[in-house]
Design an enzyme around this catalytic site. Sequence first.
Site, PDB file in Angstrom:
ATOM      1  CB  THR A 260      11.194   8.231 -14.821  1.00  0.00           C
ATOM      2  OG1 THR A 260      12.401   7.781 -14.195  1.00  0.00           O
ATOM      3  CG2 THR A 260      11.483   9.305 -15.834  1.00  0.00           C
TER       4      THR A 260
ATOM      5  CB  VAL B 189      11.589   9.420  -0.964  1.00  0.00           C
ATOM      6  CG1 VAL B 189      12.345   9.976   0.204  1.00  0.00           C
ATOM      7  CG2 VAL B 189      11.958   7.973  -1.226  1.00  0.00           C
TER       8      VAL B 189
ATOM      9  N   PRO C 250      12.522  21.352 -19.521  1.00  0.00           N
ATOM     10  CG  PRO C 250      11.812  22.810 -21.203  1.00  0.00           C
ATOM     11  CD  PRO C 250      12.994  21.981 -20.759  1.00  0.00           C
TER      12      PRO C 250
ATOM     13  N   GLY D 190       0.814  -1.219   0.000  1.00  0.00           N
ATOM     14  CA  GLY D 190       0.000   0.000   0.000  1.00  0.00           C
ATOM     15  C   GLY D 190       0.843   1.262   0.000  1.00  0.00           C
TER      16      GLY D 190
ATOM     17  CG  LEU E  87      10.239   1.676  -5.165  1.00  0.00           C
ATOM     18  CD1 LEU E  87      10.455   2.115  -3.720  1.00  0.00           C
ATOM     19  CD2 LEU E  87      11.266   2.341  -6.073  1.00  0.00           C
TER      20      LEU E  87
ATOM     21  CE  LYS F 134       9.541  17.712 -12.233  1.00  0.00           C
ATOM     22  NZ  LYS F 134       9.811  16.290 -11.955  1.00  0.00           N
TER      23      LYS F 134
ATOM     24  CB  SER G   6       3.033  -5.121   6.075  1.00  0.00           C
ATOM     25  OG  SER G   6       3.626  -5.214   7.333  1.00  0.00           O
TER      26      SER G   6
HETATM   27  C1  FAD Z   1      15.630   8.418  -2.946  1.00  0.00           C
HETATM   28  C2  FAD Z   1      14.414   8.215  -3.777  1.00  0.00           C
HETATM   29  C3  FAD Z   1      13.815   9.302  -4.433  1.00  0.00           C
HETATM   30  C4  FAD Z   1      12.688   9.107  -5.239  1.00  0.00           C
HETATM   31  N1  FAD Z   1      12.152  10.171  -5.929  1.00  0.00           N
HETATM   32  C5  FAD Z   1      11.113   9.951  -6.785  1.00  0.00           C
HETATM   33  C6  FAD Z   1      10.518  11.012  -7.520  1.00  0.00           C
HETATM   34  O1  FAD Z   1      10.899  12.182  -7.416  1.00  0.00           O
HETATM   35  N2  FAD Z   1       9.507  10.719  -8.354  1.00  0.00           N
HETATM   36  C7  FAD Z   1       9.017   9.446  -8.514  1.00  0.00           C
HETATM   37  O2  FAD Z   1       8.114   9.222  -9.324  1.00  0.00           O
HETATM   38  N3  FAD Z   1       9.536   8.452  -7.772  1.00  0.00           N
HETATM   39  C8  FAD Z   1      10.557   8.657  -6.938  1.00  0.00           C
HETATM   40  N4  FAD Z   1      11.057   7.622  -6.207  1.00  0.00           N
HETATM   41  C9  FAD Z   1      10.399   6.325  -6.281  1.00  0.00           C
HETATM   42  C10 FAD Z   1       9.139   6.361  -5.428  1.00  0.00           C
HETATM   43  O3  FAD Z   1       9.487   6.621  -4.091  1.00  0.00           O
HETATM   44  C11 FAD Z   1       8.407   5.016  -5.513  1.00  0.00           C
HETATM   45  O4  FAD Z   1       8.260   4.657  -6.859  1.00  0.00           O
HETATM   46  C12 FAD Z   1       7.027   5.166  -4.922  1.00  0.00           C
HETATM   47  O5  FAD Z   1       7.080   5.680  -3.626  1.00  0.00           O
HETATM   48  C13 FAD Z   1       6.320   3.827  -4.917  1.00  0.00           C
HETATM   49  O6  FAD Z   1       6.885   2.965  -3.997  1.00  0.00           O
HETATM   50  P1  FAD Z   1       6.224   1.545  -3.822  1.00  0.00           P
HETATM   51  O7  FAD Z   1       4.777   1.735  -3.586  1.00  0.00           O
HETATM   52  O8  FAD Z   1       6.623   0.689  -4.965  1.00  0.00           O
HETATM   53  O9  FAD Z   1       6.934   0.934  -2.526  1.00  0.00           O
HETATM   54  P2  FAD Z   1       6.815   1.338  -0.962  1.00  0.00           P
HETATM   55  O10 FAD Z   1       6.459   2.745  -0.743  1.00  0.00           O
HETATM   56  O11 FAD Z   1       8.089   0.843  -0.349  1.00  0.00           O
HETATM   57  O12 FAD Z   1       5.611   0.451  -0.431  1.00  0.00           O
HETATM   58  C14 FAD Z   1       5.753  -0.926  -0.186  1.00  0.00           C
HETATM   59  C15 FAD Z   1       4.477  -1.451   0.435  1.00  0.00           C
HETATM   60  O13 FAD Z   1       4.559  -2.868   0.537  1.00  0.00           O
HETATM   61  C16 FAD Z   1       4.111  -3.274   1.807  1.00  0.00           C
HETATM   62  N5  FAD Z   1       4.758  -4.556   2.157  1.00  0.00           N
HETATM   63  C17 FAD Z   1       6.073  -4.880   2.068  1.00  0.00           C
HETATM   64  N6  FAD Z   1       6.268  -6.144   2.518  1.00  0.00           N
HETATM   65  C18 FAD Z   1       5.056  -6.629   2.879  1.00  0.00           C
HETATM   66  C19 FAD Z   1       4.594  -7.862   3.423  1.00  0.00           C
HETATM   67  N7  FAD Z   1       5.431  -8.871   3.687  1.00  0.00           N
HETATM   68  N8  FAD Z   1       3.275  -8.002   3.691  1.00  0.00           N
HETATM   69  C20 FAD Z   1       2.396  -6.989   3.425  1.00  0.00           C
HETATM   70  N9  FAD Z   1       2.777  -5.809   2.908  1.00  0.00           N
HETATM   71  C21 FAD Z   1       4.087  -5.624   2.644  1.00  0.00           C
HETATM   72  C22 FAD Z   1       4.498  -2.145   2.755  1.00  0.00           C
HETATM   73  O14 FAD Z   1       3.714  -2.161   3.932  1.00  0.00           O
HETATM   74  C23 FAD Z   1       4.205  -0.938   1.849  1.00  0.00           C
HETATM   75  O15 FAD Z   1       2.836  -0.604   1.954  1.00  0.00           O
HETATM   76  C24 FAD Z   1      12.158   7.804  -5.369  1.00  0.00           C
HETATM   77  C25 FAD Z   1      12.729   6.731  -4.680  1.00  0.00           C
HETATM   78  C26 FAD Z   1      13.852   6.928  -3.907  1.00  0.00           C
HETATM   79  C27 FAD Z   1      14.467   5.749  -3.203  1.00  0.00           C
END
Ligand code: FAD
Length: 499
Positions: free
Chosen positions: A346, A49, A100, A14, A335, A80, A41
Site C-alpha cells: 500500500t 524495494v 483479489p 528521487g 517513506l 498482479k 543526492s
Molecule cells: C521491505 C520493504 C518492502 C516494500 N514493498 C513495497 C511494495 O510491495 N509496494 C509498495 O508500494 N511499497 C513497498 N515498499 C515501500 C517502497 O519501497 C517505498 O514507498 C518507495 O520505494 C518510495 O520510497 P521513497 O521514494 O519514499 O524513498 P527512497 O527510495 O529511500 O528515496 C529517498 C531519496 O531521497 C534522497 N535523499 C535522502 N537524503 C538526501 C539528502 N540529504 N539530500 C538529497 N537527497 C536526499 C535519496 O538520494 C533518494 O533519492 C516497501 C518498503 C520496504 C522497506
Amino acid sequence: MNNNAPLHIVILGGGTAGWMVANLFSHKWKGKNVKITLVESPDVGIIGVGEGSTPTLKRLFNMLSIDESQWMPRCNATYKLNIRFNGWSPQSGIASYSHPFPSQIDTFNTRAFTVNTRTRRMGLDTTTLPDKFLLASVLAEQGKGPKTPDNFPFNVEYGYHFDSHLLGEFLAERAQQQGVQFKQAHIKEVTRDQAGNIKSLLTDTGLAITGDFFVDCTGFASVLMQKTLGVKFNSYKENLFNDSAVVMPTKLDKEIPVETESTALSAGWCWKIPLTERFGNGYVYSSDFISGEQAEVEFRQHLNMLNSETECRHLKMKVGVLSKHWSRNCIALGLSQGFIEPLEATALHLVQISAEIFVQQFEAGNFTNKHQDEYNKLVSERFERVRDYIVAHYKLNTRDDSDYWRANRENSHLSESLVQLLDVWFKREDLGLEIERQGISTHFDSISWHCLLSGYGAYPPLHPNQPGKGDLYKEKNVQKFIQGCALNFDSHAVNLGKT
Ligand SMILES: Cc1cc2nc3c(=O)[nH]c(=O)nc-3n(C[C@H](O)[C@H](O)[C@H](O)COP(=O)(O)OP(=O)(O)OC[C@H]3O[C@@H](n4cnc5c(N)ncnc54)[C@H](O)[C@@H]3O)c2cc1C
C-alpha cells in the site's frame, strides 16, 4: 498565486515517491505558473524495494497517458491480480487464501459471497473461501492475465509488479520531458525564514536551492519534516511488530504467475513477486523475535537457497507515521511520511492518494496553506484505516509455532474502528453495513474485509444439525481456531481490548 514569478515547488528525493509526485504535479499544473525542481543526492541511494502495487497505479499511468506497452517492458513489469496468503491461519484448516482486486463483474458474485459468509456465521455449512467467488482469484489460479477482448463488457481490475529501480528511471525520464528540473546535490543544511518556513536547501558544495513550497521525499531520513521542522513521528510498534527485512532475488519458474505470494514464516512473512526477469523475495520480520542472521537462514531455507552464493540484502524499516503530513510550507510523501509495512503493498498507493488529495487542497486554497488541517485529517485517516486492515492479519492469525505469532494474536492494541468491525463480525451482524456506517470503504472495502475474515476461517463451529460436509471447516479445526484466536463468537467482546 502571484501571476508574475512562478510558484517554485522543490521536491527533495528521487526515489519512486519523488518521481511519481514530480510527474503528477507537472501533469496537474501544466500551463499554470508553477516550476518544479527535483533534487536528489548522488551519495544516498534509493531504498530499491517496493515492487508490488494496487490498481491505483494504473490510474496514474492513465492520467499521464502512458500506455502499458511503453512502461511495462522497460520496468520488467507483470500483472498482479491478487495476493495469495499462505499459512496465516493453519488451525482453521485453510492452508491458503486469495485477496483479489475486485472487478466490475464481481458485483454479481459478491452478493453470493457475503450472504454465504453470514449464513456460515449462523453455523450453517456453506462455501466461503474468497477464491471460489471472485474473478481475479480464479484467473490467478489458472495463471491467466487480466486483459479481456474488446467485446467483453466488464473491466477486470489489476495492479502491477515491477522493478523499482527501473520504474524510478522511467518516471525520472518522463518527468524531465514534462519540464521538471533535475539537480543532483546532497543537501547538508536547510535554512528557514523568520516565520519558520523552509527557505532554502544548502548543498554540500555551498549552493543554495530556494523554493516557495517543499516536498520531502527523502525516505526514512525525513530530512525536511522530521529533521528540519521537527514534526513528531508516531511509531506503530505497539501493533505492527515488524521492523526489518532481508531480501534476495531468485530465478523465475517456467510460467510467470499473476499474483504476489505472502507466506507466513516463524517471525514474520515472506513475499514472492514475479517480474519478467526474476522473482523478488523478502522476509519481513521483527528483530525482537529473531536475529538478522537467523532470519537469513530461515529465509534461505524457505527459498531453497541455503547453499547459494547469491547475497542477501538486510534492511531496517521505520514503521509508523508523521503526526502531520503538511507542516508550514512542506509536505512529506513516501517513506519520509510514514510506512505501514509492505503486507498489502500500500505504500506507493498512499503516496499517490496523498499527492492527489494535496493537489485538490492546494488548488482549493489558491496555492496557500489554507487547507492544511483538512489535508492532514484526510491523509491521517487513510493511514489509520490501512493500518487497521494490516493489523487484522496479525490479530486473527492462528499459528502456534512461535512467540511472535502468539504475541500478535494476544495483542489488544486495536483501534476503535477495528474493534467495531470485529465486533460486528463476531456478533453475526452485517459487516458491509458497518463499513458503510463508518465511511471507510475507500480504504479497504467490504469485499476485502470479507476476504480477510473468511480467508482466516474466522467462523463458529457448524450447527449440530448440519451435515458437516464442508471440506474446510472441520469441527476440530474450528474448535482449535477459537481456542487459538482469542476472539470468538460466544465471548466476542471479551478479548478485543482497546488502545
Ligand atoms: C521491505 C520493504 C518492502 C516494500 N514493498 C513495497 C511494495 O510491495 N509496494 C509498495 O508500494 N511499497 C513497498 N515498499 C515501500 C517502497 O519501497 C517505498 O514507498 C518507495 O520505494 C518510495 O520510497 P521513497 O521514494 O519514499 O524513498 P527512497 O527510495 O529511500 O528515496 C529517498 C531519496 O531521497 C534522497 N535523499 C535522502 N537524503 C538526501 C539528502 N540529504 N539530500 C538529497 N537527497 C536526499 C535519496 O538520494 C533518494 O533519492 C516497501 C518498503 C520496504 C522497506
